[in-house]
Scaffold this motif. Structure first.
Motif, mmCIF file in Angstrom:
data_model
loop_
_atom_site.group_PDB
_atom_site.id
_atom_site.type_symbol
_atom_site.label_atom_id
_atom_site.label_comp_id
_atom_site.label_asym_id
_atom_site.label_seq_id
_atom_site.Cartn_x
_atom_site.Cartn_y
_atom_site.Cartn_z
ATOM 1 N N LEU A 8 -4.523 11.477 -1.748
ATOM 2 C CA LEU A 8 -3.220 11.049 -1.305
ATOM 3 C C LEU A 8 -3.602 9.649 -0.759
ATOM 4 O O LEU A 8 -3.929 9.329 0.169
ATOM 5 C CB LEU A 8 -2.705 11.811 -0.020
ATOM 6 C CG LEU A 8 -2.641 12.999 -0.176
ATOM 7 C CD1 LEU A 8 -2.097 13.769 1.130
ATOM 8 C CD2 LEU A 8 -2.027 13.835 -1.506
ATOM 9 N N GLY A 9 -2.832 8.572 -1.595
ATOM 10 C CA GLY A 9 -3.179 7.190 -1.327
ATOM 11 C C GLY A 9 -4.431 6.690 -2.420
ATOM 12 O O GLY A 9 -5.571 7.270 -2.153
ATOM 13 N N GLY A 14 -8.967 5.014 -1.137
ATOM 14 C CA GLY A 14 -8.603 6.294 -1.969
ATOM 15 C C GLY A 14 -9.486 5.998 -3.262
ATOM 16 O O GLY A 14 -9.869 7.211 -3.972
ATOM 17 N N GLU A 34 0.631 8.077 -4.985
ATOM 18 C CA GLU A 34 0.645 6.648 -4.733
ATOM 19 C C GLU A 34 1.888 6.164 -4.731
ATOM 20 O O GLU A 34 2.366 6.107 -5.985
ATOM 21 C CB GLU A 34 -0.584 6.087 -5.192
ATOM 22 C CG GLU A 34 -0.661 4.680 -5.123
ATOM 23 C CD GLU A 34 -0.476 4.110 -3.800
ATOM 24 O OE1 GLU A 34 -1.794 4.389 -2.968
ATOM 25 O OE2 GLU A 34 0.073 3.390 -3.260
ATOM 26 N N ILE A 54 3.710 13.626 -3.064
ATOM 27 C CA ILE A 54 3.078 14.442 -2.221
ATOM 28 C C ILE A 54 3.681 15.763 -1.832
ATOM 29 O O ILE A 54 2.780 16.850 -1.732
ATOM 30 C CB ILE A 54 3.057 13.476 -0.627
ATOM 31 C CG1 ILE A 54 2.254 12.443 -0.914
ATOM 32 C CG2 ILE A 54 2.920 14.472 0.296
ATOM 33 C CD1 ILE A 54 2.082 11.647 0.389
ATOM 34 N N ILE A 68 -6.830 12.675 2.669
ATOM 35 C CA ILE A 68 -5.814 11.701 3.080
ATOM 36 C C ILE A 68 -6.458 10.249 3.161
ATOM 37 O O ILE A 68 -6.933 10.073 4.014
ATOM 38 C CB ILE A 68 -5.087 12.480 4.308
ATOM 39 C CG1 ILE A 68 -4.728 13.660 4.182
ATOM 40 C CG2 ILE A 68 -4.025 11.419 4.939
ATOM 41 C CD1 ILE A 68 -4.232 14.407 5.395
ATOM 42 N N CYS A 69 -5.758 9.175 2.481
ATOM 43 C CA CYS A 69 -6.245 7.947 2.431
ATOM 44 C C CYS A 69 -4.938 7.125 2.582
ATOM 45 O O CYS A 69 -4.911 5.923 2.269
ATOM 46 C CB CYS A 69 -6.788 7.426 1.067
ATOM 47 S SG CYS A 69 -8.293 8.722 0.703
ATOM 48 N N THR A 70 -3.824 7.491 3.289
ATOM 49 C CA THR A 70 -2.684 6.716 3.420
ATOM 50 C C THR A 70 -2.863 6.077 4.845
ATOM 51 O O THR A 70 -3.793 6.141 5.425
ATOM 52 C CB THR A 70 -1.551 7.877 3.640
ATOM 53 O OG1 THR A 70 -1.682 8.699 4.423
ATOM 54 C CG2 THR A 70 -1.457 8.661 2.167
ATOM 55 N N THR A 74 0.753 7.936 8.945
ATOM 56 C CA THR A 74 0.972 8.982 8.176
ATOM 57 C C THR A 74 0.073 10.180 8.405
ATOM 58 O O THR A 74 0.406 11.365 7.842
ATOM 59 C CB THR A 74 1.230 8.792 6.701
ATOM 60 O OG1 THR A 74 -0.056 8.374 6.353
ATOM 61 C CG2 THR A 74 1.979 7.465 6.525
ATOM 62 N N HIS A 75 -0.818 10.023 8.978
ATOM 63 C CA HIS A 75 -2.031 10.863 9.005
ATOM 64 C C HIS A 75 -1.830 12.320 9.530
ATOM 65 O O HIS A 75 -2.025 13.250 8.749
ATOM 66 C CB HIS A 75 -3.356 10.494 9.669
ATOM 67 C CG HIS A 75 -3.974 9.507 8.722
ATOM 68 N ND1 HIS A 75 -5.339 8.788 9.223
ATOM 69 C CD2 HIS A 75 -3.860 8.740 7.629
ATOM 70 C CE1 HIS A 75 -5.787 7.795 8.465
ATOM 71 N NE2 HIS A 75 -4.788 7.934 7.188
ATOM 72 N N CYS A 91 -9.356 13.849 6.181
ATOM 73 C CA CYS A 91 -8.690 12.825 6.713
ATOM 74 C C CYS A 91 -9.583 11.814 6.889
ATOM 75 O O CYS A 91 -10.428 11.743 7.737
ATOM 76 C CB CYS A 91 -7.605 13.317 7.376
ATOM 77 S SG CYS A 91 -6.632 11.963 7.993
#
Lengths: 330, 330, 330, 330
Positions: A8-9, A14, A34, A54, A68-70, A74-75, A91
């Protein structure tokens, strides 16, 4: 068993994790999410995975785990969403900048019986792992005093500092985690001092660029952390542990091993300058450890609680730096 | 011109200074004062000097300078006596354990226009001098963060700890002086933390054996000091300075340069273990600098004020360690 | 443009090159040839390529380049076959153990206008590349004296020694190539000395396990090479160059950067022990350089001539070790 | 017992030995002989000794031992004179440049039952002593390969080179002695190579400035020596020993331990540049060992035979460098 992943990201970190997932024989990168189409496409092309939304990933049957790399804000919500969706979650730190929000997310993870690993990459660096192994071997006896030196080559842009939560939550947080890991005991008191020495603009944003912290545990073990946002000579990352029988330390990594001796003396290359070069192996190792935990049904080596504890230390340090008083924890 | 010396006290450190005086071409050791007859005779025999009473030395026409190596509680009175007698005075640190008593002695020195040098030997160690020269050369830009690591091979006997004034006044005091020297600014705030980790007997005497200190100056420069009474691997003495353009550090001195590589790895000798071996050159250099000041009528490189400032930092550190609050100075 | 590859031979080094080819974005591993079916299948599965016969590869339209990783005695014939087939050829050292046979193969390569790169991996190690760059920068002036230390952790099995052509052709050959590279001049005289010190069995096979060589160029530059088949502390690989203005050396790579200091001294991990770990990056870099040369139509950084010259030095060294006389070359 | 000394020759090295004698409690410097009156007077004043003629010293009842620091061509005759006069003799290397003359002098020493120690100072350097102790401890097993790196900061003046006997007799001779000491076996074969790379004037004098030597013992142990008359970065003095169980090496001594890290990398001071600074302790230790042998009636740690053996190796190296052939000894 193959663990099927979505990233994610698809930003800088990411991409690092996409490569890590792809290089693990028992893992497969199935999807990337993304909002920037070009970035998503680049990862999809490079690693032969799909682009998905997502929500679609959360609903996918062919995804076992997400990374999770957003953006940080948002985590917590993503952790909750994917914990509920039955996916194992990795995460990037921090879970959130707010301790209460972190606790809320962890409560959901616990309620769902979900797997959550927080990305404290330094624990997976081969040199720091060797340091921890030296401690665990008993060679230096009981740990007494830890010294962590951590200096970035340069400060991040003002835009980042504005949302990072400040140096303690953004930079020192790694060292707080390492301190707990090396001390082997929870920290009970935090003293900290912050200065603005490298760039007045950082001070105008209400942040520090140069800090020192003293942590103490219930049994009196101590740890000092020294941070600066500027080290002209590279990314300075050192850890030292004094024990009852001796001392162990992990040294820095230079660009190469060449030494040139001329009339004015001996010269060596600067340190590796970029965190992704310095921690290439650490990023690969942490994802491998996550996969390993999923495959074997064992606890992840870093957890949501580690994320919470490090954040609490960051908050305590900020309070101490502001008040000039030692702050006690739990 | 020859500077004619008397040594007051012929214990371990008195003997070190007797040798230093004897090895300087423009200095002459004329007399030694020491209540233990055998010790006095040994120095007299070895260096061809006379044994005299302290009062006789103060009244002697053939003595220009004295080196005070007697117990700490006699320092202040001897400084006053010899300042009044018109002798140049070199006094081992500390001047006194009580700040008010130190101020009183310094007032006498000032009133008499006397010369007083306090023995902070580390400033005269060749490696630390090279470190200071590197800073002064401008190579690392403006000093921002200083890190001092100072660990003794082992704790002194309980009898010494009882009268030493505690770890901050007895051991850290050297590091406080070095911090001021390297920071190039006066310290305005002190935070400190103390633990008993190496020997409960030290705690029973009301002292610590493991301490960390953060010093801050008015402009925000910071210094951390880490001390332990125990380092199994030798006398650990390191200084590191981060500046706006780079970093400089002085490394430890091993017993020799040999490295032995066998199946389980590479091995080097421990550090020099004894402070007199480690600081042989520093002791010689500080007396040479004292002689030089007398000959040239120039200020001594360390002064009574340096002794006072270091003691004030020690008191502030002790208060901070007890209260958990930052202590402000002057 | 994508360079399409076949790997000839799927043994240990063949697998290293398969991975290297696969990791280069502009290269593609299309086929592998290997008589042992399981080994061939493992590579085919891991990298998604086909298994083909050698003749089929030579006749394939979808193959641009081959990497020869077969036994030494097949190298020359395969080079000739694939040069004639119009493929770019990367061949592991040595081309052949016989100088005349090498010359013959190189003549074919030249007649066909083919591309031939010989795998002297050390020139592609990042540390040694940094050493060469330091020399080329002019920092140490004109090269005068080169010192190469190269010690294997342990001797290869007797079966290998029997067919390897002996220590000079099998082990020192890498150092001969490095010597030419660092000296920047052809060697004109060779003196060598060989002993059997680590294992009498090696002597019974007519080989040495411990050798020293002195090379001299026409202008008087010199190089010493010291080799041993046994270094208990790891794979010892060092190069040092003395020039008119200074000295540069590349140091060894330890397993990690941790140092443990205890009562008997300071301890570090042994060196990386296995050539594939030590030269991971070098193997990747040499294939990348080969691909780069093909894409850009530029000469390969190492050539068949380099292979020939190193072999001639090996023969001269063997003769000198046997006769006790300096051997002159061309 | 006090050993009463005369120093013959008050030049640079004579002054070093005068200081060494003076600093030993059980030795006394009674007289100095030196044709230049001012030099003689300086030593006499500094150490409180008399000036005497050489013949007077030989006839003196109050002299037990002499240190010969006169020009090389007077050594042999002085050794004979003082051996006959019943004095213990310490002679700076070499005994003579001519092997036959050395043998003659040694015969006289033996006939008289006299004590003769030849000044190979490196054996008394604390770091090299620690290296030898590491070997003798058995840690690295049986010695197999020795590597000696010895480079002078700069060439001596032409006037010295003309009478020095050339680089092998004047400079490498120290390394030949060290090689014998570390190998623990006599050398049976010598191969050498010489070049003129630093200054054509040295070549015009018929000498080399850059040499490499390979020594072999009867059992096949080998030693390489690499020498240059120029090392811009200081006085480069290293020894390395490979044994059956590992490797040991003594590293160089820098001017200080400070490291400065700035944008272009890490910088350390050059090596100690002057042999008297580098070997201060060695000179003191060798005279102390001489005194010790006299007091205890034990053999001196270096002997006339050591001087002879080193000279024979120098002659063999010169022959090998000229003929390109290995030269066998005894």
């Amino acid at each position: 068993m193959t663990v099927r992943f979505a990233i994610l990201g698809a930003g800088r970190i990411g991409q690092v994790h996409a490569r890590a997932v792809s290089s693990i024989p028992s893992a497969q990168l199935v999807a990337v999410a993304e909002p920037f189409v070009e970035a998503a496409q680049r990862v999809a092309d490079k690693y032969g995975c799909e682009i998905r939304e997502i929500d679609a990933i959360a609903a996918s049957d062919d995804i076992d785990a997400v990374v999770i790399c957003t953006p940080t804000d948002t985590h917590a919500a993503l952790i909750e969403k994917f914990a509920k969706a039955g996916k194992a979650v990795f995460c990037e730190k921090p879970v959130d900048l707010n301790v209460e929000r972190v606790k809320q997310a962890l409560a959901t993870v616990e309620a769902e019986g979900a797997t959550l690993m927080v990305g404290f990459n330094r624990r997976f660096d081969p040199d720091f792992m060797a340091l921890k192994a030296a401690i665990d071997s008993g060679k230096i006896g009981d740990v007494e005093m830890v010294t962590i030196t951590s200096r970035d080559p340069g400060a991040p842009p003002a835009s980042y500092i504005k949302v990072s939560g400040g140096i303690f939550r953004d930079m020192t947080i790694h060292d707080f985690d390492v301190a707990r890991w090396l001390l082997g005991e929870e920290v009970t008191t935090v003293m900290a001092r912050g200065s603005v020495l490298t760039d007045p603009a950082i001070g105008e944003l209400g942040d520090f660029d140069s800090v020192n912290v003293i942590l103490t545990t219930a049994s009196g073990k101590q740890c000092t952390i020294t941070n600066s946002r500027r080290a002209t000579y590279g990314y300075d990352q050192r850890m030292e542990v004094l024990g009852s029988l001796g001392m162990a330390h992990a040294q820095n990594t230079h660009e190469n091993t060449v030494e040139v001796a001329v009339e004015d003396g001996y010269h060596k290359a600067p340190l590796l300058n970029f965190f992704m070069d310095r921690y290439t192996m650490a990023y690969a190792n942490e994802i491998a450890a996550f996969v390993d935990s999923i495959e074997n049904g064992t606890p992840t080596p870093t957890t949501g609680l580690d994320g919470l504890k490090a954040l609490e230390l960051a908050e305590a340090a900020l309070e101490s730096a502001k008040t000039g008083k030692a702050v006690s924890l739990g």
